[in-house]
Design a protein around this motif. Structure first.
Motif, short mmCIF file in Angstrom:
data_model
loop_
_atom_site.label_atom_id
_atom_site.label_comp_id
_atom_site.label_asym_id
_atom_site.label_seq_id
_atom_site.Cartn_x
_atom_site.Cartn_y
_atom_site.Cartn_z
N ASP A 284 23.52 -18.52 32.39
CA ASP A 284 24.96 -18.24 32.48
C ASP A 284 25.63 -18.20 31.11
O ASP A 284 26.70 -18.76 30.91
CB ASP A 284 25.65 -19.28 33.38
CG ASP A 284 27.01 -18.77 33.87
OD1 ASP A 284 27.24 -17.56 33.86
OD2 ASP A 284 27.85 -19.62 34.25
N CYS B 96 27.29 -15.89 38.12
CA CYS B 96 26.62 -16.32 36.88
C CYS B 96 26.05 -15.10 36.17
O CYS B 96 25.82 -14.05 36.76
CB CYS B 96 25.51 -17.33 37.16
SG CYS B 96 24.15 -16.69 38.16
N ARG C 74 23.91 -19.46 42.82
CA ARG C 74 24.02 -19.91 41.43
C ARG C 74 22.94 -20.95 41.11
O ARG C 74 22.31 -20.90 40.06
CB ARG C 74 25.41 -20.49 41.18
CG ARG C 74 25.58 -21.02 39.76
CD ARG C 74 26.96 -21.61 39.52
NE ARG C 74 27.01 -22.25 38.23
CZ ARG C 74 27.23 -21.64 37.07
NH1 ARG C 74 27.44 -20.33 37.06
NH2 ARG C 74 27.26 -22.30 35.93
#
Length: 237
Positions: free
Chosen positions: A103, A125, A161
Motif C-alpha cells: 500500500d 490498497c 485488503r
C-alpha cells in the motif's frame, strides 16, 4: 543491469512506462565481473529474503558492503552474523522488507478499488503486480496477471485488503481485529484460494474461544465451515 557502460548485453530493465521515483535510473552499469555477480546475489537475496550459506567470507564481506550502501541494514547485519559464525538459522529473514512496500506509491502499478455509485473509485490498497502474481494463483488467472485495477465488492473491502497484505508479509496481524474482522478475511481468503491464511485466522479465532464467550464463535464456525474452531468451541463448553 549491464556489465560495462558500452556493453550490448543487458538484463532487461523495468518497464519504462511505469511511474518511477525522481532520479530513478532503469539501467545500472557495473564496472567489473565481480561486482556484477555480487549485485546479482544482492538482488536474489532481496527477492528471496535468504542469504545463501554457501558464500565465502570474501563474498559475504562484499555483499555486506553492498547491503550497507543501499541501506539494507537488516541484511548487512545478518552478513556480519554469518561472518562471525554465531548464527543458528541463516535461511530465514524477516518478511518486513517486502511488507514495507504494501500500500505504497513506490513502484506500485496496481490498485484494488471499490467502485463508487455515481462514478469514481475508493482505493482499498495499492499493490505491485509482480508480488500479487508471485503469491496468488487467483490473481495470475485474472488477465494473466496484467491487470492494473481490481474491483472489490464493498462488503469484502476489509477482507481483501488483509489478503493482499498477506501476500506481502505472509502473516495475519495478531490481536488486531474482532471476530467479524477475522471472519471477513476468512470469506475472502476462501474465495481466492488462500488456505493458509484461512488457517491463520482460524487459529486466532480459536484463541478467542479459549479466553471468552464461544456463542458467537460457534456460529462463525458453523457458517464458515471451520472444523478446528468447531472443535475448540465444543471443548470449551
Amino acid at each position: 543491469l549491464s556489465l560495462f557502460p558500452n556493453s550490448s548485453t543487458q538484463i532487461p530493465s523495468s518497464n519504462s512506462s511505469l511511474s518511477n521515483p525522481p532520479g530513478f535510473k532503469s539501467t545500472l552499469h557495473l564496472s567489473s565481473l565481480t561486482h556484477y555477480h555480487t549485485f546479482l546475489t544482492f538482488l536474489q537475496c532481496l527477492y528471496s529474503l535468504h542469504i545463501p550459506h554457501s558464500l565465502s567470507s570474501n563474498q559475504l564481506t562484499s555483499l555486506r558492503t553492498l547491503f550497507t550502501s543501499y541501506q539494507q541494514y537488516s541484511f548487512s547485519g545478518f552478513c556480519t552474523t554469518m561472518l562471525q559464525k554465531t548464527y543458528t538459522d541463516y535461511s530465514v529473514l524477516s518478511p518486513s522488507p517486502v511488507l514495507l512496500l504494501f500500500d505504497t506509491y513506490l513502484f506500485s502499478d496496481l490498485e484494488f478499488v471499490v467502485p463508487i455509485k455515481g462514478g469514481g473509485d475508493r482505493v482499498v490498497c495499492k499493490a505491485h503486480r509482480v508480488v500479487c502474481s508471485a503469491r496468488s494463483e487467483w490473481f495470475r488467472n485474472r488477465g494473466k496477471g496484467e491487470e492494473r485495477r481490481v474491483e472489490v465488492e464493498e462488503e469484502e473491502e476489509k477482507g481483501m485488503r488483509e489478503v493482499v497484505r498477506y501476500w506481502y508479509g505472509d502473516e495475519v496481524e495478531k490481536g488486531k481485529g474482532d471476530v467479524e474482522w477475522y471472519r471477513e478475511i476468512v470469506r475472502v481468503g476462501k474465495r481466492v484460494g488462500e488456505k493458509r491464511l484461512v488457517g491463520l485466522c482460524e487459529n486466532e479465532l480459536i484463541e478467542m474461544a479459549r479466553s471468552g464467550d464461544v456463542g458467537e464463535l460457534r456460529k462463525v464456525a458453523e457458517e464458515e465451515d471451520l472444523e478446528l474452531l468447531k472443535q475448540a468451541c465444543n471443548s470449551c463448553k
